[in-house]
Design a protein around this motif. Structure first.
Motif, PDB file in Angstrom:
ATOM      1  N   LYS A  51      10.221 -11.710  -8.113  1.00 28.49           N
ATOM      2  CA  LYS A  51      10.427 -11.819  -6.542  1.00 28.49           C
ATOM      3  C   LYS A  51       9.815 -10.306  -5.906  1.00 28.49           C
ATOM      4  O   LYS A  51       9.218 -10.348  -4.748  1.00 28.49           O
ATOM      5  CB  LYS A  51      12.007 -11.672  -6.317  1.00 28.49           C
ATOM      6  CG  LYS A  51      12.295 -11.975  -4.872  1.00 28.49           C
ATOM      7  CD  LYS A  51      13.828 -12.139  -4.725  1.00 28.49           C
ATOM      8  CE  LYS A  51      14.140 -12.479  -3.199  1.00 28.49           C
ATOM      9  NZ  LYS A  51      15.657 -12.713  -2.803  1.00 28.49           N
ATOM     10  N   TYR A  52       9.960  -9.184  -6.642  1.00 26.21           N
ATOM     11  CA  TYR A  52       9.544  -8.000  -6.089  1.00 26.21           C
ATOM     12  C   TYR A  52       8.156  -8.030  -5.945  1.00 26.21           C
ATOM     13  O   TYR A  52       7.550  -7.619  -4.957  1.00 26.21           O
ATOM     14  CB  TYR A  52       9.976  -6.991  -7.113  1.00 26.21           C
ATOM     15  CG  TYR A  52       9.610  -5.569  -6.929  1.00 26.21           C
ATOM     16  CD1 TYR A  52       9.958  -4.914  -5.541  1.00 26.21           C
ATOM     17  CD2 TYR A  52       8.780  -4.885  -7.443  1.00 26.21           C
ATOM     18  CE1 TYR A  52       9.302  -3.614  -5.170  1.00 26.21           C
ATOM     19  CE2 TYR A  52       8.415  -3.586  -7.143  1.00 26.21           C
ATOM     20  CZ  TYR A  52       8.685  -3.046  -5.939  1.00 26.21           C
ATOM     21  OH  TYR A  52       8.209  -1.574  -5.851  1.00 26.21           O
ATOM     22  N   ILE A  53       7.391  -8.557  -7.079  1.00 28.09           N
ATOM     23  CA  ILE A  53       5.878  -8.640  -6.752  1.00 28.09           C
ATOM     24  C   ILE A  53       5.481  -9.705  -6.009  1.00 28.09           C
ATOM     25  O   ILE A  53       4.811  -9.467  -5.018  1.00 28.09           O
ATOM     26  CB  ILE A  53       5.403  -9.338  -8.235  1.00 28.09           C
ATOM     27  CG1 ILE A  53       5.508  -7.995  -9.168  1.00 28.09           C
ATOM     28  CG2 ILE A  53       3.835  -9.600  -7.979  1.00 28.09           C
ATOM     29  CD1 ILE A  53       5.160  -8.371 -10.654  1.00 28.09           C
ATOM     30  N   LYS A  54       6.180 -10.824  -5.700  1.00 25.50           N
ATOM     31  CA  LYS A  54       5.590 -11.465  -4.466  1.00 25.50           C
ATOM     32  C   LYS A  54       6.027 -10.874  -2.976  1.00 25.50           C
ATOM     33  O   LYS A  54       5.173 -11.308  -2.184  1.00 25.50           O
ATOM     34  CB  LYS A  54       6.776 -12.948  -4.630  1.00 25.50           C
ATOM     35  CG  LYS A  54       6.322 -13.846  -3.480  1.00 25.50           C
ATOM     36  CD  LYS A  54       7.183 -15.305  -3.718  1.00 25.50           C
ATOM     37  CE  LYS A  54       7.104 -16.268  -2.793  1.00 25.50           C
ATOM     38  NZ  LYS A  54       7.911 -17.286  -2.758  1.00 25.50           N
ATOM     39  N   MET A  55       7.009 -10.234  -3.117  1.00 27.05           N
ATOM     40  CA  MET A  55       7.210  -9.575  -1.640  1.00 27.05           C
ATOM     41  C   MET A  55       6.557  -8.377  -1.412  1.00 27.05           C
ATOM     42  O   MET A  55       5.829  -8.214  -0.299  1.00 27.05           O
ATOM     43  CB  MET A  55       8.629  -9.018  -1.632  1.00 27.05           C
ATOM     44  CG  MET A  55       9.781 -10.134  -1.570  1.00 27.05           C
ATOM     45  SD  MET A  55      11.463  -9.531  -1.492  1.00 27.05           S
ATOM     46  CE  MET A  55      11.468  -8.926   0.263  1.00 27.05           C
ATOM     47  N   LEU A  94       0.187  -2.689  -7.982  1.00 26.94           N
ATOM     48  CA  LEU A  94      -0.428  -2.504  -9.552  1.00 26.94           C
ATOM     49  C   LEU A  94       0.585  -1.781 -10.441  1.00 26.94           C
ATOM     50  O   LEU A  94       0.609  -2.201 -11.698  1.00 26.94           O
ATOM     51  CB  LEU A  94      -1.653  -1.612  -9.409  1.00 26.94           C
ATOM     52  CG  LEU A  94      -2.447  -1.331 -10.419  1.00 26.94           C
ATOM     53  CD1 LEU A  94      -2.935  -2.733 -11.019  1.00 26.94           C
ATOM     54  CD2 LEU A  94      -3.378  -0.275 -10.227  1.00 26.94           C
ATOM     55  N   GLU A  95       1.179  -1.108 -10.095  1.00 29.94           N
ATOM     56  CA  GLU A  95       2.417  -0.463 -11.060  1.00 29.94           C
ATOM     57  C   GLU A  95       3.149  -1.521 -11.461  1.00 29.94           C
ATOM     58  O   GLU A  95       3.690  -1.565 -12.657  1.00 29.94           O
ATOM     59  CB  GLU A  95       3.050   0.678 -10.329  1.00 29.94           C
ATOM     60  CG  GLU A  95       4.117   1.673 -11.446  1.00 29.94           C
ATOM     61  CD  GLU A  95       4.587   2.640 -10.796  1.00 29.94           C
ATOM     62  OE1 GLU A  95       5.645   3.119 -11.192  1.00 29.94           O
ATOM     63  OE2 GLU A  95       3.976   3.169  -9.891  1.00 29.94           O
ATOM     64  N   ALA A  96       3.641  -2.308 -10.654  1.00 33.30           N
ATOM     65  CA  ALA A  96       4.590  -3.607 -10.825  1.00 33.30           C
ATOM     66  C   ALA A  96       3.843  -4.421 -12.002  1.00 33.30           C
ATOM     67  O   ALA A  96       4.520  -5.104 -12.763  1.00 33.30           O
ATOM     68  CB  ALA A  96       5.194  -4.396  -9.415  1.00 33.30           C
ATOM     69  N   LEU A  97       2.559  -4.897 -11.671  1.00 31.39           N
ATOM     70  CA  LEU A  97       2.108  -5.447 -12.736  1.00 31.39           C
ATOM     71  C   LEU A  97       1.304  -5.257 -13.675  1.00 31.39           C
ATOM     72  O   LEU A  97       1.500  -5.735 -14.898  1.00 31.39           O
ATOM     73  CB  LEU A  97       0.880  -6.212 -11.803  1.00 31.39           C
ATOM     74  CG  LEU A  97       1.087  -7.213 -10.488  1.00 31.39           C
ATOM     75  CD1 LEU A  97      -0.199  -7.337  -9.764  1.00 31.39           C
ATOM     76  CD2 LEU A  97       1.507  -8.391 -11.030  1.00 31.39           C
ATOM     77  N   ALA A  98       1.007  -4.061 -13.751  1.00 37.58           N
ATOM     78  CA  ALA A  98       0.215  -3.525 -15.036  1.00 37.58           C
ATOM     79  C   ALA A  98       0.795  -2.159 -15.470  1.00 37.58           C
ATOM     80  O   ALA A  98       0.536  -1.713 -16.460  1.00 37.58           O
ATOM     81  CB  ALA A  98      -1.252  -3.202 -14.584  1.00 37.58           C
ATOM     82  N   GLY A  99       2.057  -1.676 -15.069  1.00 38.78           N
ATOM     83  CA  GLY A  99       2.815  -0.566 -15.366  1.00 38.78           C
ATOM     84  C   GLY A  99       2.174   0.717 -15.073  1.00 38.78           C
ATOM     85  O   GLY A  99       2.752   1.817 -15.599  1.00 38.78           O
ATOM     86  N   GLU A 100       0.986   0.852 -14.294  1.00 33.32           N
ATOM     87  CA  GLU A 100       0.620   2.177 -13.780  1.00 33.32           C
ATOM     88  C   GLU A 100      -0.067   1.910 -12.365  1.00 33.32           C
ATOM     89  O   GLU A 100      -0.280   0.759 -12.158  1.00 33.32           O
ATOM     90  CB  GLU A 100      -0.653   2.420 -14.675  1.00 33.32           C
ATOM     91  CG  GLU A 100      -1.655   1.650 -14.889  1.00 33.32           C
ATOM     92  CD  GLU A 100      -2.864   2.080 -15.910  1.00 33.32           C
ATOM     93  OE1 GLU A 100      -3.924   2.758 -15.587  1.00 33.32           O
ATOM     94  OE2 GLU A 100      -2.499   1.883 -17.107  1.00 33.32           O
ATOM     95  N   ASN A 101      -0.284   2.854 -11.700  1.00 34.13           N
ATOM     96  CA  ASN A 101      -0.793   2.837 -10.233  1.00 34.13           C
ATOM     97  C   ASN A 101      -2.153   3.255 -10.100  1.00 34.13           C
ATOM     98  O   ASN A 101      -2.547   3.776 -11.206  1.00 34.13           O
ATOM     99  CB  ASN A 101       0.214   3.373  -9.353  1.00 34.13           C
ATOM    100  CG  ASN A 101       0.181   4.883  -9.459  1.00 34.13           C
ATOM    101  OD1 ASN A 101      -1.145   5.763  -9.494  1.00 34.13           O
ATOM    102  ND2 ASN A 101       1.292   5.458  -9.388  1.00 34.13           N
ATOM    103  N   ALA A 102      -2.843   2.848  -9.193  1.00 37.97           N
ATOM    104  CA  ALA A 102      -4.300   3.373  -9.182  1.00 37.97           C
ATOM    105  C   ALA A 102      -4.451   4.669  -8.231  1.00 37.97           C
ATOM    106  O   ALA A 102      -5.557   4.934  -8.213  1.00 37.97           O
ATOM    107  CB  ALA A 102      -4.732   2.266  -8.215  1.00 37.97           C
ATOM    108  N   GLY A 103      -3.354   5.437  -8.274  1.00 41.28           N
ATOM    109  CA  GLY A 103      -3.460   6.906  -7.717  1.00 41.28           C
ATOM    110  C   GLY A 103      -4.184   6.733  -6.329  1.00 41.28           C
ATOM    111  O   GLY A 103      -4.733   7.827  -5.959  1.00 41.28           O
ATOM    112  N   GLN A 104      -3.902   5.937  -5.626  1.00 39.41           N
ATOM    113  CA  GLN A 104      -4.485   5.790  -4.165  1.00 39.41           C
ATOM    114  C   GLN A 104      -4.107   6.986  -3.506  1.00 39.41           C
ATOM    115  O   GLN A 104      -4.699   7.353  -2.614  1.00 39.41           O
ATOM    116  CB  GLN A 104      -4.209   4.484  -3.442  1.00 39.41           C
ATOM    117  CG  GLN A 104      -4.748   3.551  -4.151  1.00 39.41           C
ATOM    118  CD  GLN A 104      -6.391   3.298  -3.971  1.00 39.41           C
ATOM    119  OE1 GLN A 104      -6.920   3.458  -3.065  1.00 39.41           O
ATOM    120  NE2 GLN A 104      -6.817   3.715  -5.202  1.00 39.41           N
TER     121      GLN A 104
END
Length: 77
Positions: free
Chosen positions: A6-10, A59-69
């Motif tokens: 639900k979090y990812i969808k939102m 990205l963090e929710a999907l892959a466990g790390e962010n892209a550092g944007q």
């Protein structure tokens, strides 16, 4: 639907909404008088900051790390 899905969808919806807003502001810039251009540039900068932050969260929710944007894009608030 579990919490994470639900979090990812939102987050996806939030990112799409920010993108729609940028497109709307860009279209308005084509019609706006020159004296309003600075305000629309400011609005677009704010919205693209939001896009960068939401993309990192997604990205963090999907892959466990962010892209550092926030670190890669200067002056992201």
């Amino acid at each position: 639907m579990d919490y994470k899905l639900k979090y990812i969808k939102m987050l996806k919806k939030a990112l799409a909404t920010e993108t729609e807003t940028v497109r709307l502001y860009t279209a308005l810039m084509g019609l706006a008088p020159a004296i309003h251009m600075e305000k629309f540039l400011e609005l677009n900068a704010d919205e693209t900051d939001h896009q960068a932050i939401i993309a990192d969260l997604l990205l963090e929710a999907l892959a466990g790390e962010n892209a550092g944007q926030e670190q890669l894009i200067q002056e992201v608030d």
